[in-house]
Design a protein around this motif. Structure first.
Motif, PDB file in Angstrom:
ATOM      1  N   ARG A   1      66.705  57.702 -38.231  1.00 13.56           N
ATOM      2  CA  ARG A   1      67.005  59.142 -38.090  1.00 13.56           C
ATOM      3  C   ARG A   1      65.726  59.938 -37.885  1.00 13.56           C
ATOM      4  NH1 ARG A   1      70.662  57.946 -42.067  1.00 13.56           N
ATOM      5  NH2 ARG A   1      69.329  58.799 -43.689  1.00 13.56           N
ATOM      6  N   LYS A   2      64.687  59.576 -38.632  1.00 13.00           N
ATOM      7  CA  LYS A   2      63.415  60.285 -38.501  1.00 13.00           C
ATOM      8  C   LYS A   2      62.832  60.106 -37.098  1.00 13.00           C
ATOM      9  CE  LYS A   2      59.383  61.446 -41.099  1.00 13.00           C
ATOM     10  NZ  LYS A   2      59.610  62.551 -41.967  1.00 13.00           N
ATOM     11  N   LEU A   3      63.114  58.964 -36.474  1.00 13.16           N
ATOM     12  CA  LEU A   3      62.652  58.697 -35.110  1.00 13.16           C
ATOM     13  C   LEU A   3      63.579  59.284 -34.049  1.00 13.16           C
ATOM     14  CD1 LEU A   3      61.535  54.995 -35.524  1.00 13.16           C
ATOM     15  CD2 LEU A   3      60.056  56.981 -35.175  1.00 13.16           C
ATOM     16  N   GLY A   4      64.705  59.869 -34.491  1.00  8.57           N
ATOM     17  CA  GLY A   4      65.630  60.481 -33.551  1.00  8.57           C
ATOM     18  C   GLY A   4      66.734  59.571 -33.078  1.00  8.57           C
ATOM     19  N   TYR A   5      66.933  58.439 -33.732  1.00  6.37           N
ATOM     20  CA  TYR A   5      68.007  57.521 -33.378  1.00  6.37           C
ATOM     21  C   TYR A   5      69.117  57.634 -34.401  1.00  6.37           C
ATOM     22  CZ  TYR A   5      65.043  55.260 -29.959  1.00  6.37           C
ATOM     23  OH  TYR A   5      64.265  55.004 -28.876  1.00  6.37           O
ATOM     24  N   ASN A   6      70.338  57.377 -33.951  1.00  6.94           N
ATOM     25  CA  ASN A   6      71.481  57.437 -34.847  1.00  6.94           C
ATOM     26  C   ASN A   6      72.363  56.228 -34.574  1.00  6.94           C
ATOM     27  OD1 ASN A   6      73.278  58.393 -36.746  1.00  6.94           O
ATOM     28  ND2 ASN A   6      74.329  59.737 -35.316  1.00  6.94           N
TER      29      ASN A   6
ATOM     30  N   ASP B   1      67.474  47.240 -48.195  1.00  9.18           N
ATOM     31  CA  ASP B   1      68.663  48.083 -48.122  1.00  9.18           C
ATOM     32  C   ASP B   1      68.765  48.778 -46.764  1.00  9.18           C
ATOM     33  OD1 ASP B   1      69.314  47.478 -50.754  1.00  9.18           O
ATOM     34  OD2 ASP B   1      68.205  49.183 -51.541  1.00  9.18           O
ATOM     35  N   VAL B   2      69.967  48.778 -46.188  1.00 12.06           N
ATOM     36  CA  VAL B   2      70.185  49.333 -44.857  1.00 12.06           C
ATOM     37  C   VAL B   2      69.887  50.842 -44.818  1.00 12.06           C
ATOM     38  CG1 VAL B   2      72.675  49.783 -45.129  1.00 12.06           C
ATOM     39  CG2 VAL B   2      71.731  49.290 -42.870  1.00 12.06           C
ATOM     40  N   GLU B   3      70.124  51.558 -45.911  1.00  6.07           N
ATOM     41  CA  GLU B   3      69.889  53.008 -45.927  1.00  6.07           C
ATOM     42  C   GLU B   3      68.424  53.339 -45.632  1.00  6.07           C
ATOM     43  OE1 GLU B   3      73.360  51.986 -48.431  1.00  6.07           O
ATOM     44  OE2 GLU B   3      71.284  51.346 -48.504  1.00  6.07           O
ATOM     45  N   HIS B   4      67.538  52.498 -46.079  1.00  5.42           N
ATOM     46  CA  HIS B   4      66.104  52.689 -45.841  1.00  5.42           C
ATOM     47  C   HIS B   4      65.815  52.681 -44.340  1.00  5.42           C
ATOM     48  CE1 HIS B   4      61.805  52.239 -46.588  1.00  5.42           C
ATOM     49  NE2 HIS B   4      61.794  51.191 -45.776  1.00  5.42           N
ATOM     50  N   PHE B   5      66.367  51.711 -43.644  1.00  5.50           N
ATOM     51  CA  PHE B   5      66.138  51.605 -42.207  1.00  5.50           C
ATOM     52  C   PHE B   5      66.855  52.707 -41.437  1.00  5.50           C
ATOM     53  CE2 PHE B   5      65.324  47.346 -43.864  1.00  5.50           C
ATOM     54  CZ  PHE B   5      64.032  47.176 -43.396  1.00  5.50           C
ATOM     55  N   GLU B   6      68.053  53.073 -41.880  1.00  6.03           N
ATOM     56  CA  GLU B   6      68.776  54.167 -41.226  1.00  6.03           C
ATOM     57  C   GLU B   6      68.000  55.478 -41.348  1.00  6.03           C
ATOM     58  OE1 GLU B   6      72.595  53.922 -43.115  1.00  6.03           O
ATOM     59  OE2 GLU B   6      73.365  52.532 -41.607  1.00  6.03           O
ATOM     60  N   ALA B   7      67.393  55.720 -42.512  1.00  5.06           N
ATOM     61  CA  ALA B   7      66.590  56.930 -42.695  1.00  5.06           C
ATOM     62  C   ALA B   7      65.396  56.928 -41.738  1.00  5.06           C
ATOM     63  CB  ALA B   7      66.117  57.041 -44.141  1.00  5.06           C
ATOM     64  N   CYS B   8      64.777  55.780 -41.568  1.00  6.33           N
ATOM     65  CA  CYS B   8      63.656  55.672 -40.622  1.00  6.33           C
ATOM     66  C   CYS B   8      64.114  55.936 -39.195  1.00  6.33           C
ATOM     67  CB  CYS B   8      63.005  54.293 -40.725  1.00  6.33           C
ATOM     68  SG  CYS B   8      62.165  53.997 -42.280  1.00  6.33           S
TER      69      CYS B   8
END
Length: 164
Positions: A148-153, A139-146
């Motif tokens: 965000r945690k790394l400071g990327y959007n 799921d894409v949300e899983h990678f997006e959360a990661c």
């Protein structure tokens, strides 16, 4: 708890913690639940507020001695020991969360396949009418959360930019 939050209890389907060399066991179920927040381990279907599909080897009830094996599901995809549990959970209308939605994977040794929590979640919904929310790869949300945690959007154009 002390903050006034209602503690929820999860019926936890996870990896076998009795074998410290289990290649699928990346974190103990208790450690995982502690990272998730105020979640207790349900010791029975009746005590559960929801089902957590974290792994697919055992029904974890709070310690290594009080697990119930779901074998031969992981090795053979057979639901003999799984269906009674899923049916009882569905009869109580327990919602489920699947945080590892893979269906079938190659075993770490490379000599076979293993049936995973995504298959259990699918069975819960399609055979017993339960509801399940999945979260995790692919799921894409899983990678997006990661990210965000790394400071990327990720913006609408699809290119990632470092957050300032």
């Amino acid at each position: 708890d002390d903050d006034g939050n209602v503690r929820k209890s999860a019926l936890v389907v996870t990896w076998d913690t009795s074998d410290p060399d289990n290649p699928r066991l990346t974190a103990s179920p208790q450690a995982f639940l502690e990272r998730c927040g105020n979640i207790a381990v349900a010791t029975s279907v009746e005590d559960a507020d929801f089902v957590l599909f974290h792994g697919s080897e055992v029904w974890y009830r709070g310690d290594d001695r009080s697990v119930r094996s779901l074998s031969p599901f992981i090795e053979q995809g057979k639901f003999d020991h799984v269906d009674p549990l899923l049916e009882a959970c569905a009869a109580r209308n327990l919602p489920a969360v699947c945080c590892n939605p893979d269906f079938i994977v190659q075993t770490p040794s490379g000599d076979g396949v293993a049936y995973m929590p995504g298959t259990l979640a699918q069975r819960y919904e399609e055979t017993f009418g339960g509801t399940c929310t999945t979260f995790g790869k692919p799921d894409v949300e899983h990678f997006e959360a990661c990210l965000r945690k790394l400071g990327y959007n990720s913006n609408e154009n699809g290119d990632d930019r470092k957050l300032r």
